[in-house]
Design a protein around this motif. Sequence first.
Motif, PDB file in Angstrom:
ATOM      1  N   SER A   1      -9.805 -10.779 -15.087  1.00  0.00           N
ATOM      2  CA  SER A   1      -8.878  -9.654 -14.920  1.00  0.00           C
ATOM      3  C   SER A   1      -7.446 -10.032 -15.276  1.00  0.00           C
ATOM      4  N   TYR A   2      -7.088 -11.306 -15.127  1.00  0.00           N
ATOM      5  CA  TYR A   2      -5.732 -11.732 -15.482  1.00  0.00           C
ATOM      6  C   TYR A   2      -5.468 -11.560 -16.978  1.00  0.00           C
ATOM      7  N   PHE A   3      -6.520 -11.735 -17.783  1.00  0.00           N
ATOM      8  CA  PHE A   3      -6.338 -11.759 -19.230  1.00  0.00           C
ATOM      9  C   PHE A   3      -6.714 -10.435 -19.909  1.00  0.00           C
ATOM     10  N   SER A   4      -7.278  -9.500 -19.140  1.00  0.00           N
ATOM     11  CA  SER A   4      -7.708  -8.236 -19.742  1.00  0.00           C
ATOM     12  C   SER A   4      -6.791  -7.071 -19.387  1.00  0.00           C
ATOM     13  N   ARG A   5      -5.992  -7.228 -18.328  1.00  0.00           N
ATOM     14  CA  ARG A   5      -5.118  -6.135 -17.901  1.00  0.00           C
ATOM     15  C   ARG A   5      -3.800  -6.155 -18.669  1.00  0.00           C
ATOM     16  N   HIS A   6      -3.230  -4.968 -18.859  1.00  0.00           N
ATOM     17  CA  HIS A   6      -1.949  -4.849 -19.554  1.00  0.00           C
ATOM     18  C   HIS A   6      -0.858  -4.307 -18.632  1.00  0.00           C
ATOM     19  N   ASP A   7      -1.172  -4.133 -17.342  1.00  0.00           N
ATOM     20  CA  ASP A   7      -0.200  -3.580 -16.402  1.00  0.00           C
ATOM     21  C   ASP A   7       0.198  -4.612 -15.348  1.00  0.00           C
ATOM     22  N   LEU A   8       0.292  -5.882 -15.755  1.00  0.00           N
ATOM     23  CA  LEU A   8       0.634  -6.940 -14.814  1.00  0.00           C
ATOM     24  C   LEU A   8       2.093  -6.825 -14.389  1.00  0.00           C
ATOM     25  N   ASP A   9       2.360  -7.166 -13.131  1.00  0.00           N
ATOM     26  CA  ASP A   9       3.751  -7.212 -12.688  1.00  0.00           C
ATOM     27  C   ASP A   9       4.445  -8.407 -13.354  1.00  0.00           C
ATOM     28  N   PRO A  10       5.779  -8.433 -13.378  1.00  0.00           N
ATOM     29  CA  PRO A  10       6.498  -9.495 -14.112  1.00  0.00           C
ATOM     30  C   PRO A  10       6.123 -10.912 -13.696  1.00  0.00           C
ATOM     31  N   LYS A  11       5.959 -11.141 -12.389  1.00  0.00           N
ATOM     32  CA  LYS A  11       5.642 -12.497 -11.929  1.00  0.00           C
ATOM     33  C   LYS A  11       4.269 -12.929 -12.424  1.00  0.00           C
TER      34      LYS A  11
END
Length: 516
Positions: free
Chosen positions: A38-48
């Motif tokens: 999920s870390y590498f597939s999402r595009h809505d990650l928060d800045p941190k």
Amino acid sequence: MIDPATLPAEPGCYLFSDEGGNVIYVGKARNLRKRVSSYFSRHDLDPKTARLVDAIAGIDFIVTDTEVEAFILENTLIKKHQPKYNIDLKDSKTYAYIHITDEPFPRIHVARGPDENGRYYGPFVSARERDDLLRLLKSLFGLRSCRRLPRRACLRAHIGSCSAPCIGRIGEEEYGERVRRAEAVLKGDIGGLIRTLRDEMAAHAERLDYERAMDLRDQITALERLRERQHVDRQKTYNEDIINYIRSDGTVYLMLFNVDRGTLAGKHQYTFDETEGFLEEFLARYYADHEPPEEVILPEPVDDAVAIYLSHLRGGKVRLVVPQRGEKKNLLDLVGKNVEITFFGDRIKLEELRRRLHLPSLPVAIECFDISHLSGTAMVGSMVRFYCGKPDRRNYRRFRIRSVEGIDDFAAIAEVVRRRYTRLKKEDGEFPDLILIDGGKGQLTAATAVLRELGVSIPIAAIAKREEEVFIPGFSHPLPLDRHEKASLFIQEIRDEAHRFAITYHRNLRRKTVAP
């Protein structure tokens, strides 16, 4: 860096490291593969989190048996590595323990860590269970919880939940016996304590001391209820290492877990050529550079001289244990499970799939087809390819359905299968060892007819979503596969990837259709 898609779908902890090999984040997961991916597939990650993902250069993992074990392990690993991107909790650095102080009349209370004299039990993952147990022990055995002995009886003494050593209501010897019984509960020996109390109850009843016998009866009832629901990760007073391995084709795949006072603290993995006496040689070489713990758990006995040598290195006795049952055997099996998953996870999945589907050879290359549409519009097909148990994304294929009008999944499956293998025949390409179809008997029949028409002989199976039933040609009923066994889970994994790929393509087409 490890491909997140190759991680096991098991509970455990994952560790992200930077280019310098420093651990920068530790996390826990019910399903390691899904969580890390999920870390590498999402595009809505928060800045941190986006900064974290940019800094990841390596991924490691430790599989646990349960999600609760993952919680405890995560806490230990964070304290050990102090990762840059984990939350720094100043006021809550560890799970709590139950502490019994070292005093003439010991006090029982909650403590954050073993930094004072006395005995510590825990850590407790569940605060509610810890508090319930503490409350029971205080009232059951009348143990004090006050910081200092008062000069007069407190409220607990007046209502009968404390034995009141402060006013001399109980002597030091009798109070000490109550403390020992409370510690028996904390150590898990509830059964032994119940047997002792039953003997005492019978003796008091014979002497016609019915009031004391009834008190003991109430204690026994409370302890029996506690035994039914108690789930505490108990603290040990010593460190231990657990070692297990698998031998395959002249190579030893070995893993060593460090356990710090009952809590898993880290792992090391090694691969080397198999030689006679390799385990004894490994122990000698490893502990020449690492201080031996008090106990080393092994899968097989070694020469007595090894224990003597390790005891000499440590400057104290080292026990070498080969468990056959119980908690230590479970720990040994857990390490073996990690060896399997780390070094052989993909091979095991393929072997199990070959066995359960009765395939003539190992399904090294697998292709899976899925259809996606919205009420019959923008119908598309997808094909994903797995090679040696891992996604082979360079050979994924997408299909826009050309010959089907309306909703007809059978005809759509037939079209994409025909187009795929007609092209492979024409280009003399590499055919898969197994074809999977997302669907039931109808989709399977359509795909099988196309293969027969093309003169292509490849094992084929279909998986129906609702009950995860697996069908093969020639059988009207699904195969007797449990949906939770390895072969079925692997088929579901491949099917889910095909479905994800089809849905993504379908959404992209719809966006283009509605774009101005």
